[in-house]
Scaffold this motif. Structure first.
Motif, PDB file in Angstrom:
ATOM      1  N   VAL A  15       0.621  -1.368  -0.127  1.00 24.40           N
ATOM      2  CA  VAL A  15       0.001   0.243  -0.046  1.00 24.40           C
ATOM      3  C   VAL A  15       0.857   1.417  -0.029  1.00 24.40           C
ATOM      4  O   VAL A  15       1.851   1.337   0.544  1.00 24.40           O
ATOM      5  CB  VAL A  15      -1.341  -0.311   1.844  1.00 24.40           C
ATOM      6  CG1 VAL A  15      -1.994   1.147   1.207  1.00 24.40           C
ATOM      7  CG2 VAL A  15      -1.986  -1.330   1.371  1.00 24.40           C
ATOM      8  N   LYS A  16       0.950   2.267  -0.921  1.00 23.65           N
ATOM      9  CA  LYS A  16       1.856   3.266  -1.152  1.00 23.65           C
ATOM     10  C   LYS A  16       0.916   4.197   0.082  1.00 23.65           C
ATOM     11  O   LYS A  16       0.108   4.742   0.378  1.00 23.65           O
ATOM     12  CB  LYS A  16       1.285   4.106  -2.942  1.00 23.65           C
ATOM     13  CG  LYS A  16       2.429   4.860  -2.666  1.00 23.65           C
ATOM     14  CD  LYS A  16       2.338   5.764  -3.980  1.00 23.65           C
ATOM     15  CE  LYS A  16       3.735   6.045  -4.271  1.00 23.65           C
ATOM     16  NZ  LYS A  16       4.514   5.408  -5.346  1.00 23.65           N
ATOM     17  N   LEU A  17       2.510   4.601   0.937  1.00 21.64           N
ATOM     18  CA  LEU A  17       2.226   5.560   1.764  1.00 21.64           C
ATOM     19  C   LEU A  17       3.568   6.862   1.492  1.00 21.64           C
ATOM     20  O   LEU A  17       4.780   5.731   1.538  1.00 21.64           O
ATOM     21  CB  LEU A  17       2.721   4.805   3.106  1.00 21.64           C
ATOM     22  CG  LEU A  17       2.660   5.896   4.311  1.00 21.64           C
ATOM     23  CD1 LEU A  17       1.449   6.803   4.906  1.00 21.64           C
ATOM     24  CD2 LEU A  17       2.850   5.024   5.573  1.00 21.64           C
ATOM     25  N   THR A  18       3.834   7.982   1.703  1.00 21.43           N
ATOM     26  CA  THR A  18       4.803   8.684   1.668  1.00 21.43           C
ATOM     27  C   THR A  18       5.091   8.940   3.096  1.00 21.43           C
ATOM     28  O   THR A  18       4.101   9.709   3.613  1.00 21.43           O
ATOM     29  CB  THR A  18       3.931   9.740   0.571  1.00 21.43           C
ATOM     30  OG1 THR A  18       3.877   9.659  -0.911  1.00 21.43           O
ATOM     31  CG2 THR A  18       5.628  11.202   0.507  1.00 21.43           C
ATOM     32  N   ILE A  19       6.778   8.666   3.346  1.00 22.22           N
ATOM     33  CA  ILE A  19       7.044   9.537   5.075  1.00 22.22           C
ATOM     34  C   ILE A  19       8.180  10.664   4.519  1.00 22.22           C
ATOM     35  O   ILE A  19       8.535  10.135   3.668  1.00 22.22           O
ATOM     36  CB  ILE A  19       6.767   8.626   5.494  1.00 22.22           C
ATOM     37  CG1 ILE A  19       8.004   7.378   4.775  1.00 22.22           C
ATOM     38  CG2 ILE A  19       6.082   7.724   6.084  1.00 22.22           C
ATOM     39  CD1 ILE A  19       8.607   7.063   6.467  1.00 22.22           C
ATOM     40  N   GLU A  20       7.942  11.573   5.547  1.00 22.32           N
ATOM     41  CA  GLU A  20       9.903  11.787   5.852  1.00 22.32           C
ATOM     42  C   GLU A  20      10.325  11.233   6.587  1.00 22.32           C
ATOM     43  O   GLU A  20       9.912  11.176   7.294  1.00 22.32           O
ATOM     44  CB  GLU A  20       9.702  13.187   5.649  1.00 22.32           C
ATOM     45  CG  GLU A  20       8.822  13.861   4.390  1.00 22.32           C
ATOM     46  CD  GLU A  20       8.457  15.517   4.290  1.00 22.32           C
ATOM     47  OE1 GLU A  20       9.106  16.659   5.231  1.00 22.32           O
ATOM     48  OE2 GLU A  20       7.972  16.139   3.780  1.00 22.32           O
ATOM     49  N   LEU A  21      11.427  10.654   6.293  1.00 22.28           N
ATOM     50  CA  LEU A  21      12.588  10.806   7.583  1.00 22.28           C
ATOM     51  C   LEU A  21      12.898  11.427   7.618  1.00 22.28           C
ATOM     52  O   LEU A  21      14.001  12.478   7.479  1.00 22.28           O
ATOM     53  CB  LEU A  21      13.253   8.879   7.097  1.00 22.28           C
ATOM     54  CG  LEU A  21      12.255   8.251   6.884  1.00 22.28           C
ATOM     55  CD1 LEU A  21      12.845   7.326   5.928  1.00 22.28           C
ATOM     56  CD2 LEU A  21      11.799   7.322   7.927  1.00 22.28           C
ATOM     57  N   PRO A  22      13.597  11.623   8.904  1.00 21.96           N
ATOM     58  CA  PRO A  22      14.980  12.528   9.646  1.00 21.96           C
ATOM     59  C   PRO A  22      16.476  11.763   9.078  1.00 21.96           C
ATOM     60  O   PRO A  22      16.063  11.001   9.123  1.00 21.96           O
ATOM     61  CB  PRO A  22      15.076  12.594  10.976  1.00 21.96           C
ATOM     62  CG  PRO A  22      14.470  12.039  11.633  1.00 21.96           C
ATOM     63  CD  PRO A  22      13.411  11.006  10.693  1.00 21.96           C
ATOM     64  N   PRO A  45      21.250  -4.974  -4.063  1.00 18.65           N
ATOM     65  CA  PRO A  45      21.023  -4.626  -2.959  1.00 18.65           C
ATOM     66  C   PRO A  45      19.593  -4.237  -3.160  1.00 18.65           C
ATOM     67  O   PRO A  45      19.202  -4.379  -3.449  1.00 18.65           O
ATOM     68  CB  PRO A  45      21.504  -3.347  -2.947  1.00 18.65           C
ATOM     69  CG  PRO A  45      22.478  -2.934  -4.162  1.00 18.65           C
ATOM     70  CD  PRO A  45      21.691  -4.184  -4.867  1.00 18.65           C
ATOM     71  N   ILE A  46      18.435  -4.928  -1.309  1.00 17.03           N
ATOM     72  CA  ILE A  46      17.902  -4.156  -0.570  1.00 17.03           C
ATOM     73  C   ILE A  46      17.324  -3.177  -0.774  1.00 17.03           C
ATOM     74  O   ILE A  46      18.341  -1.633  -0.122  1.00 17.03           O
ATOM     75  CB  ILE A  46      17.888  -5.232   0.636  1.00 17.03           C
ATOM     76  CG1 ILE A  46      18.200  -6.172   0.873  1.00 17.03           C
ATOM     77  CG2 ILE A  46      16.250  -4.790   1.517  1.00 17.03           C
ATOM     78  CD1 ILE A  46      17.935  -7.317   2.696  1.00 17.03           C
ATOM     79  N   GLU A  47      16.304  -2.688  -0.987  1.00 19.06           N
ATOM     80  CA  GLU A  47      15.075  -1.722  -1.729  1.00 19.06           C
ATOM     81  C   GLU A  47      15.328  -1.124  -0.202  1.00 19.06           C
ATOM     82  O   GLU A  47      14.697  -1.802   0.769  1.00 19.06           O
ATOM     83  CB  GLU A  47      14.537  -1.351  -2.511  1.00 19.06           C
ATOM     84  CG  GLU A  47      14.844  -1.753  -3.573  1.00 19.06           C
ATOM     85  CD  GLU A  47      15.365  -0.653  -4.872  1.00 19.06           C
ATOM     86  OE1 GLU A  47      14.784   0.031  -3.788  1.00 19.06           O
ATOM     87  OE2 GLU A  47      16.047  -1.322  -5.182  1.00 19.06           O
ATOM     88  N   LEU A  48      15.814   0.152  -0.070  1.00 21.48           N
ATOM     89  CA  LEU A  48      15.145   0.694   1.690  1.00 21.48           C
ATOM     90  C   LEU A  48      14.050   1.109   2.259  1.00 21.48           C
ATOM     91  O   LEU A  48      13.170   0.511   2.887  1.00 21.48           O
ATOM     92  CB  LEU A  48      15.354   2.190   1.665  1.00 21.48           C
ATOM     93  CG  LEU A  48      16.670   2.186   1.524  1.00 21.48           C
ATOM     94  CD1 LEU A  48      17.863   4.034   1.866  1.00 21.48           C
ATOM     95  CD2 LEU A  48      18.160   1.411   2.389  1.00 21.48           C
ATOM     96  N   ALA A  49      12.842   1.113   0.877  1.00 25.84           N
ATOM     97  CA  ALA A  49      11.777   1.546   1.140  1.00 25.84           C
ATOM     98  C   ALA A  49      11.270  -0.057   1.399  1.00 25.84           C
ATOM     99  O   ALA A  49      10.297  -0.609   2.506  1.00 25.84           O
ATOM    100  CB  ALA A  49      10.482   1.398  -0.043  1.00 25.84           C
ATOM    101  N   ASN A  50      11.905  -1.111   1.078  1.00 24.41           N
ATOM    102  CA  ASN A  50      10.932  -3.029   1.550  1.00 24.41           C
ATOM    103  C   ASN A  50      11.640  -2.751   3.392  1.00 24.41           C
ATOM    104  O   ASN A  50      11.054  -3.765   3.424  1.00 24.41           O
ATOM    105  CB  ASN A  50      11.873  -3.743   0.442  1.00 24.41           C
ATOM    106  CG  ASN A  50      11.144  -3.833  -0.894  1.00 24.41           C
ATOM    107  OD1 ASN A  50      10.382  -3.021  -1.376  1.00 24.41           O
ATOM    108  ND2 ASN A  50      11.983  -4.213  -1.854  1.00 24.41           N
ATOM    109  N   LEU A  51      12.452  -2.694   3.523  1.00 23.78           N
ATOM    110  CA  LEU A  51      13.240  -2.124   5.032  1.00 23.78           C
ATOM    111  C   LEU A  51      11.762  -1.379   5.559  1.00 23.78           C
ATOM    112  O   LEU A  51      11.512  -2.767   7.264  1.00 23.78           O
ATOM    113  CB  LEU A  51      13.843  -2.331   5.335  1.00 23.78           C
ATOM    114  CG  LEU A  51      15.473  -2.700   5.059  1.00 23.78           C
ATOM    115  CD1 LEU A  51      16.834  -2.103   5.225  1.00 23.78           C
ATOM    116  CD2 LEU A  51      15.452  -3.867   5.612  1.00 23.78           C
TER     117      LEU A  51
END
Length: 85
Positions: A15-22, A45-51
């Motif tokens: 499910v698509k979700l947009t977030i901002e991370l420090p 490499p593992i995609e960051l979003a998949n973590l």
């Protein structure tokens, strides 16, 4: 061998979700993905979003206060005594 809390990632419909991370959290996430890729002998490499989802899922699964609150919320409210009029 490093014993990370996350194991192999499941392939699930997202499910698509947009977030901002420090920035510091982003750097740590990137480092975690690199380590997980290295110890898993992955060729790509593992995609960051998949973590993110498995990390949140793991966090919630091990949060005892959350589990207790969830169980309590699922229980029906006690019946209130009938008022005589």
């Amino acid at each position: 061998m490093t014993n990370l809390k996350l194991g192999p990632l499941e392939d699930d419909k997202p499910v698509k979700l947009t977030i901002e991370l420090p920035a510091a959290v982003f750097r740590d996430l990137k480092s975690y993905a690199e380590i997980l890729t290295r110890i898993g002998n992955a060729t790509i490499p593992i995609e960051l979003a998949n973590l993110i989802a498995p990390m949140i899922e793991r966090f919630m699964a091990t949060d005892r206060a959350f589990a207790k609150a969830r169980r309590n919320a699922a229980q029906p409210a006690p019946a209130s005594p009938e008022r005589s009029g």
